[in-house]
Design a protein around this motif. Structure first.
Motif, PDB file in Angstrom:
ATOM      1  N   UNK A 298      38.060 -44.881  56.819  1.00  7.91           N
ATOM      2  CA  UNK A 298      36.609 -44.786  56.960  1.00  7.91           C
ATOM      3  C   UNK A 298      36.280 -43.665  57.938  1.00  7.91           C
ATOM      4  N   UNK A 299      35.053 -43.163  57.839  1.00 10.47           N
ATOM      5  CA  UNK A 299      34.613 -42.110  58.751  1.00 10.47           C
ATOM      6  C   UNK A 299      33.372 -42.580  59.506  1.00 10.47           C
ATOM      7  N   UNK A 300      32.850 -41.718  60.363  1.00 10.49           N
ATOM      8  CA  UNK A 300      31.740 -42.104  61.233  1.00 10.49           C
ATOM      9  C   UNK A 300      30.488 -42.442  60.431  1.00 10.49           C
ATOM     10  N   UNK A 301      30.272 -41.744  59.329  1.00  9.14           N
ATOM     11  CA  UNK A 301      29.099 -42.030  58.494  1.00  9.14           C
ATOM     12  C   UNK A 301      29.193 -43.429  57.911  1.00  9.14           C
ATOM     13  N   UNK A 302      30.393 -43.811  57.456  1.00  6.76           N
ATOM     14  CA  UNK A 302      30.579 -45.151  56.913  1.00  6.76           C
ATOM     15  C   UNK A 302      30.381 -46.220  57.985  1.00  6.76           C
ATOM     16  N   UNK A 303      30.868 -45.956  59.198  1.00  5.25           N
ATOM     17  CA  UNK A 303      30.680 -46.911  60.296  1.00  5.25           C
ATOM     18  C   UNK A 303      29.199 -47.103  60.585  1.00  5.25           C
ATOM     19  N   UNK A 304      28.443 -46.019  60.580  1.00  4.42           N
ATOM     20  CA  UNK A 304      27.000 -46.127  60.809  1.00  4.42           C
ATOM     21  C   UNK A 304      26.324 -46.952  59.720  1.00  4.42           C
ATOM     22  N   UNK A 305      26.780 -46.803  58.464  1.00  2.00           N
ATOM     23  CA  UNK A 305      26.228 -47.617  57.379  1.00  2.00           C
ATOM     24  C   UNK A 305      26.561 -49.096  57.579  1.00  2.00           C
ATOM     25  N   UNK A 306      27.786 -49.384  58.025  1.00  4.38           N
ATOM     26  CA  UNK A 306      28.165 -50.776  58.280  1.00  4.38           C
ATOM     27  C   UNK A 306      27.317 -51.359  59.405  1.00  4.38           C
ATOM     28  N   UNK A 307      27.036 -50.570  60.421  1.00  6.42           N
ATOM     29  CA  UNK A 307      26.184 -51.054  61.522  1.00  6.42           C
ATOM     30  C   UNK A 307      24.767 -51.319  61.045  1.00  6.42           C
ATOM     31  N   UNK A 308      24.248 -50.447  60.174  1.00  6.03           N
ATOM     32  CA  UNK A 308      22.903 -50.688  59.625  1.00  6.03           C
ATOM     33  C   UNK A 308      22.903 -51.954  58.766  1.00  6.03           C
ATOM     34  N   UNK A 309      23.989 -52.180  58.036  1.00  2.00           N
ATOM     35  CA  UNK A 309      24.084 -53.414  57.251  1.00  2.00           C
ATOM     36  C   UNK A 309      24.139 -54.626  58.179  1.00  2.00           C
TER      37      UNK A 309
END
Length: 590
Positions: free
Chosen positions: A498-509
């Motif tokens: 995973x990358x930082x963009x994916x982590x940010x999406x998981x946090x928004x979820x």
């Protein structure tokens, strides 16, 4: 001592140590058959490169002997090639004063040395991984295109017409135009067609007989017996002499001028050779390391440049001849090279009665074996996208040439990879009656959901392009559920990165779910991926209590969410001892 150990690890030496007596006949006959083709092709490509024809033989003999020792492919033929000839001519001719052939030979030798050095360094740095971008569809399309290119290139020699154009379509139109205007050479066509018929029939009826060698000898005998030397174009006598260094008169400025062309030649030489090597290795159930092939190609080009030759690469026309003639190991190429060397020294007139049409038939027979119609049919049946990818590679190589075509095909492959990663398979997991585990709801619509829990699996690495795909999918599942959702568990075992963009999406979820009183948890996440998530998360959002070693432990922890420590007991107990609570519509198990 270390030199002896290194020498023992060379591919040719390793093959010699495990050589079987049963291979000898096939290697010798294949090498002899190949030698009849090495002479005219070598001389022709040398002339196309703006060099004296005999240098084509010098660029054949020593390099093939060297490759027999250092080359990882057992049947790959290296030598002068049509893909490199125009580039060599463009690099050498402008620097050769008043067209001096000796200076042109010296410049070509320096060019080969530079190409060899570039490839050798690239192989040491292991840039050969690029060959693994060549998937099965690309390989099928490439070989089919090579077959068509080779066959079309031999038509003028078979029909006795001229070939003034380059490119498959232009060559075909040129041949058709010449046939309508001037007709064909009937004697040459008869010899060529007869040679082709003999090869195909013998290969089908008596496969043990060296069909290529028999057909070539028969064609030469027919020319001699019927006195046809004035009626058809002949290969002619070999030049005399042996390969020797001819690098005199080269200045520093010449080397600098040749650097840029050397890079271009090196790229094309490796692209052509790597695809051929890997394709033929896979056809034979073998494996060839791309970096080893790159290093071997570098050493071979250095040998060519040091002995009066010019840059070379894998041959798409001569390699099939060696394969079809029954070659088993690198010895076959060495036999072909030694035979040419013997002709150069002892019998330069031995090919005086060999017609060009017969050699064209040999090449056509060999190239036709590369056509993989069954492979295309299989791709069409199992995966239309991969069929289109193979067809695109076929068209690109056929119309744009080997290098551009392979680059286009690789670009298409990477595009397919991106699309697949962008839209991967994702599913909700459900339970099945009397079957352990958690299963894809799309494949098992009879399965039942766990009340209050959404189980999600995402089958791809998470990165900037598909992170929103996951979060959108989870939101849709939550919205469509009629029961009150308390947990969402992501079965994360298929997520390998995973990358930082994916982590940010998981946090928004996580924020979206938290506002609705829903807990987000992870199951079976790989250690390196978990480390990245911890490192890139904002604050300490995802603590240890959010992670579960398996999906089963996550489900049990959900069902016993008000009983601390239940997950540890699940880990200590065998799977059959953990029985989910009974549903209202079925009795509890005994």
């Amino acid at each position: 001592m270390w030199l002896l150990a290194a020498f023992g690890r060379l591919p040719g030496v390793a093959t010699a140590r495990s050589y079987r007596r049963g291979w000898l006949r096939g290697d010798v006959t294949a090498g002899l058959a190949l030698s009849a083709l090495l002479v005219p092709t070598g001389m022709g490509y040398a002339q196309a490169a703006g060099l004296p024809p005999y240098t084509g033989l010098y660029a054949t003999v020593v390099p093939m002997l060297v490759y027999a020792v250092v080359g990882p492919s057992r049947i790959l033929v290296l030598g002068p090639d049509s893909a490199l000839a125009p580039l060599i001519a463009a690099a050498v001719i402008p620097l050769a004063a008043d067209g001096d052939p000796q200076r042109a030979v010296a410049l070509a030798g320096v060019l080969a040395l530079l190409v060899g050095a570039i490839l050798l360094v690239g192989g040491i740095l292991r840039f050969g991984f690029l060959t693994y971008l060549l998937s099965t569809p690309i390989r099928v399309g490439f070989l089919n295109a090579i077959a068509i290119i080779v066959i079309v290139g031999q038509l003028p020699l078979l029909l006795g017409t001229s070939a003034d154009e380059s490119g498959v379509v232009a060559e075909v139109l040129d041949v058709v135009d010449d046939v309508f205007e001037d007709g064909v050479e009937p004697v040459g066509l008869l010899l060529g067609a007869g040679t082709l018929a003999v090869i195909l029939v013998l290969q089908k009826v008596v496969p043990r007989i060296p069909a290529v060698l028999v057909a070539v000898v028969a064609a030469s005998a027919a020319v001699e017996v019927f006195g046809l030397t004035d009626r058809v174009e002949m290969v002619g006598a070999l030049p005399s002499g042996i390969p020797a260094p001819v690098l005199g008169g080269i200045e520093r400025g010449d080397v600098i001028e040749l650097l840029a062309p050397a890079v271009a030649v090196a790229v094309i030489a490796f692209a052509d050779t790597a695809v051929l090597s890997r394709s033929f290795a896979l056809r034979r159930g073998e494996d060839v390391d791309g970096s080893s092939e790159m290093r071997a190609l570098g050493v071979v080009n250095i040998a060519a440049g040091a002995t009066g030759g010019f840059p070379i690469c894998g041959s798409g026309s001569r390699t099939p001849v060696l394969e079809q003639a029954g070659a088993r190991t690198q010895l076959a190429g060495a036999v072909g090279a030694v035979t040419v060397a013997i002709f150069l020294l002892a019998a330069p007139g031995a090919t005086a009665y060999l017609p060009q049409a017969a050699l064209a038939a040999v090449v056509i027979a060999a190239a036709s074996a590369l056509v993989d119609a069954k492979g295309l049919g299989r791709l069409w049946r199992v995966n239309k996208i991969e069929f289109c990818l193979s067809f695109a590679a076929f068209v690109a190589v056929g119309l744009a040439g080997v290098l551009r075509g392979v680059l286009v095909a690789i670009a298409l492959s990477l595009a397919v990879v991106i699309v697949r990663a962008w839209q991967p398979h994702r599913t909700e997991l459900v339970e099945l009656e009397n079957i352990a585990g958690y299963h894809d709801r799309e494949r098992h619509p009879e399965g039942h959901r766990i009340p209050g829990l959404v189980l999600v699996r995402f089958d791809a690495p998470l990165f900037f392009a598909n992170g929103v795909i996951l979060t959108k999918f989870v939101r849709e599942l939550v919205r469509e559920r009629e029961d009150r959702i308390e947990w969402v568990v992501l079965a994360a075992e298929p997520i390998t990165d995973l990358d930082i963009s994916a982590v940010e999406e998981i946090e928004r979820l996580d924020d979206y779910l938290a506002h609705r009183g829903i807990r987000l948890a992870f199951a079976a996440m790989k250690g390196p991926v978990k480390d990245k998530l911890h490192r890139m998360q904002s604050g300490n959002r995802f603590g240890a209590d959010r992670f579960h070693p398996t999906v089963r432990t996550a489900v049990v922890a959900f069902r016993h969410r008000n009983q601390p420590g239940i997950e540890r007991s699940v880990l200590d107990a065998p799977p059959q001892d953990i029985v989910p609570p009974p549903r209202k519509d079925r009795p509890a198990p005994p």
